[in-house]
Design a protein around this motif. Structure first.
Motif, short mmCIF file in Angstrom:
data_model
loop_
_atom_site.label_atom_id
_atom_site.label_comp_id
_atom_site.label_asym_id
_atom_site.label_seq_id
_atom_site.Cartn_x
_atom_site.Cartn_y
_atom_site.Cartn_z
N LEU A 1 0.85 -1.19 0.00
CA LEU A 1 0.00 0.00 0.00
C LEU A 1 0.88 1.24 0.00
CD1 LEU A 1 -2.59 -1.07 2.73
CD2 LEU A 1 -2.99 -0.96 0.25
N VAL A 2 0.36 2.33 -0.53
CA VAL A 2 1.08 3.59 -0.55
C VAL A 2 0.88 4.29 0.79
CG1 VAL A 2 1.37 5.82 -1.69
CG2 VAL A 2 0.74 3.80 -3.04
N ALA A 3 1.98 4.55 1.49
CA ALA A 3 1.93 5.25 2.78
C ALA A 3 2.16 6.74 2.61
CB ALA A 3 2.95 4.67 3.75
N ALA A 4 2.88 7.11 1.53
CA ALA A 4 3.14 8.53 1.26
C ALA A 4 3.37 8.72 -0.22
CB ALA A 4 4.35 9.02 2.06
N PHE A 5 2.87 9.85 -0.71
CA PHE A 5 3.04 10.21 -2.12
C PHE A 5 3.34 11.69 -2.19
CE2 PHE A 5 0.95 12.05 -5.91
CZ PHE A 5 1.67 11.43 -6.90
N HIS A 6 4.33 12.04 -3.01
CA HIS A 6 4.68 13.45 -3.21
C HIS A 6 4.86 13.68 -4.71
CE1 HIS A 6 6.36 17.32 -1.71
NE2 HIS A 6 6.71 17.36 -2.99
N ASN A 7 4.22 14.73 -5.22
CA ASN A 7 4.19 15.03 -6.65
C ASN A 7 4.72 16.44 -6.87
OD1 ASN A 7 3.47 14.69 -9.35
ND2 ASN A 7 1.33 15.21 -9.02
N THR A 8 5.71 16.59 -7.75
CA THR A 8 6.33 17.89 -8.01
C THR A 8 6.33 18.17 -9.51
OG1 THR A 8 7.79 17.64 -6.10
CG2 THR A 8 8.44 19.24 -7.76
N GLN A 9 5.88 19.35 -9.88
CA GLN A 9 5.92 19.78 -11.28
C GLN A 9 7.34 20.16 -11.66
OE1 GLN A 9 2.97 20.18 -13.28
NE2 GLN A 9 4.34 20.51 -15.00
N ARG A 10 7.86 19.58 -12.72
CA ARG A 10 9.21 19.93 -13.19
C ARG A 10 9.17 21.29 -13.86
NH1 ARG A 10 12.48 16.77 -16.67
NH2 ARG A 10 14.13 18.01 -15.76
N LYS A 11 10.26 22.02 -13.72
CA LYS A 11 10.44 23.33 -14.34
C LYS A 11 11.74 23.27 -15.15
CE LYS A 11 6.95 25.15 -12.08
NZ LYS A 11 5.72 25.45 -12.70
N PRO A 12 11.70 22.67 -16.35
CA PRO A 12 12.93 22.47 -17.13
C PRO A 12 13.71 23.76 -17.42
CG PRO A 12 11.13 21.21 -18.07
CD PRO A 12 10.55 22.09 -17.01
N LEU A 13 13.03 24.86 -17.70
CA LEU A 13 13.73 26.12 -17.98
C LEU A 13 14.51 26.57 -16.74
CD1 LEU A 13 14.44 28.54 -19.73
CD2 LEU A 13 12.31 29.61 -18.97
N LEU A 14 13.87 26.51 -15.58
CA LEU A 14 14.56 26.90 -14.35
C LEU A 14 15.73 25.96 -14.04
CD1 LEU A 14 11.54 27.94 -12.13
CD2 LEU A 14 13.16 29.43 -13.31
N GLU A 15 15.55 24.67 -14.35
CA GLU A 15 16.65 23.73 -14.16
C GLU A 15 17.84 24.12 -15.04
OE1 GLU A 15 15.04 19.36 -12.86
OE2 GLU A 15 14.90 19.86 -14.99
N ARG A 16 17.57 24.39 -16.32
CA ARG A 16 18.65 24.75 -17.24
C ARG A 16 19.39 26.01 -16.78
NH1 ARG A 16 14.85 23.10 -21.06
NH2 ARG A 16 14.37 25.21 -21.71
N ILE A 17 18.62 27.01 -16.32
CA ILE A 17 19.24 28.24 -15.83
C ILE A 17 20.11 27.94 -14.61
CG2 ILE A 17 18.77 30.47 -14.72
CD1 ILE A 17 16.27 30.61 -16.59
N SER A 18 19.57 27.18 -13.68
CA SER A 18 20.30 26.82 -12.47
C SER A 18 21.58 26.07 -12.81
CB SER A 18 19.41 25.97 -11.56
OG SER A 18 20.11 25.53 -10.44
N PHE A 19 21.49 25.10 -13.71
CA PHE A 19 22.65 24.30 -14.07
C PHE A 19 23.68 25.14 -14.83
CE2 PHE A 19 19.62 20.42 -14.29
CZ PHE A 19 19.54 20.39 -12.91
#
Length: 145
Positions: free
Chosen positions: A117-135
């Motif tokens: 059974l699932v005891a915890a679930f966490h969902n995050t929207q990716r932000k590819p543009l922000l990732e590229r800038i950060s990297f």
């Protein structure tokens, strides 16, 4: 862990997707522990199977009506015989399945009487543009894998 454990754990995600695709909030909620936590990509936190199923009943009738759930398993790690952490990419969609899945998700599953059974679930929207800038400005923050 045995391959069958991995197969059984990932089958839970397939069954979740099937329930979602049918818009069956009760079947969807049945995959969660009584005290599960569920965090959506907008930051809403639900507590417990009843809250998860109830909220999804409304969502399936309104904002998520007619949607399907896609996922790709990235990693399964076992923290003992009765706890698994599953990392996925996922998304909801109507019509054709998207090529790129825009959300990153973490499931914590526990074995309860031979059922996972699932005891915890966490969902995050990716932000590819922000990732590229950060990297670009801090390349050492880019994940190794």
């Amino acid at each position: 862990m045995m391959t069958t454990d991995r197969t059984t754990v990932t089958a839970v995600l397939g069954s979740l997707a099937d329930a979602w695709d049918r818009g069956d909030a009760d079947a969807y909620g049945a995959h969660f522990t009584d005290d599960a936590t569920y965090v959506t990509f907008v930051g809403t936190r639900y507590s417990g199977r009843e809250d998860i199923a109830g909220s999804h009943g409304v969502l399936f009738e309104k904002f998520l009506k007619g949607t399907k759930l896609a996922h790709e398993v990235l990693d399964v790690r076992f923290l003992g015989a009765d706890v698994a952490i599953v990392s996925t990419c996922g998304d909801t969609y109507k019509g054709a399945r998207p090529g790129k899945l825009a959300k990153v998700q973490t499931y914590t599953l526990v074995r309860d009487d031979e059922r996972w059974l699932v005891a915890a679930f966490h969902n995050t929207q990716r932000k590819p543009l922000l990732e590229r800038i950060s990297f670009a400005f801090a390349p050492e923050t880019k994940p190794k894998q």
